[in-house]
Design a protein around this motif. Structure first.
Motif: not given
Length: 129
Positions: A1-29
């Motif tokens: 089964q094809l899936q895309l799963v995001e993670s890494g979001g959240g609350l951050v102050q202005p000027g801050g940083s975040l890294t989002l991830s997108c993990a793929a499965s079920g197909f040749e991404s």
């Protein structure tokens, strides 16, 4: 089964940083162009950044150029979005999407959107003091 799963979001102050991830499965991404999109309440969906299957070609929306960086690790079937110097206007639900089985450019992927219907469930990013 094809899936895309995001993670890494959240609350951050202005000027801050975040890294989002997108993990793929079920197909040749590794053969798919993948993009990050966002949608804020009351606004249309925006293509934020897209990356070609080999990671060579990238596209950034003007609103994030110079602040966000998209990369991918095909060995891990994962695409990342490093977000620096975050602003309140970056607040949105961030989704990743894959163009599976079709050839597209990073520009078309981000401007027009994927022609297929392969999307993750989204991750909330809130930039606020």
């Amino acid at each position: 089964q094809l899936q895309l799963v995001e993670s890494g979001g959240g609350l951050v102050q202005p000027g801050g940083s975040l890294t989002l991830s997108c993990a793929a499965s079920g197909f040749e991404s590794e053969y798919s162009t993948i993009g990050w999109f966002r949608q804020a309440p009351g606004k249309e969906r925006e293509g934020v950044s897209c990356i070609s299957s080999d990671g060579i070609h990238t596209y950034y929306a003007d609103s994030v150029q110079g602040r966000f960086t998209i990369t991918r690790d095909n060995a891990k079937n994962t695409v990342y979005l490093q977000m620096n110097s975050l602003k309140p206007e970056d607040t949105a639900v961030y989704y990743c999407a894959a163009e599976v089985g079709r050839i597209t450019t990073v520009h078309a992927m981000c401007i027009v959107g994927p022609r297929g219907d392969y999307w993750g469930q989204g991750t909330q990013v809130t930039v606020s003091s």
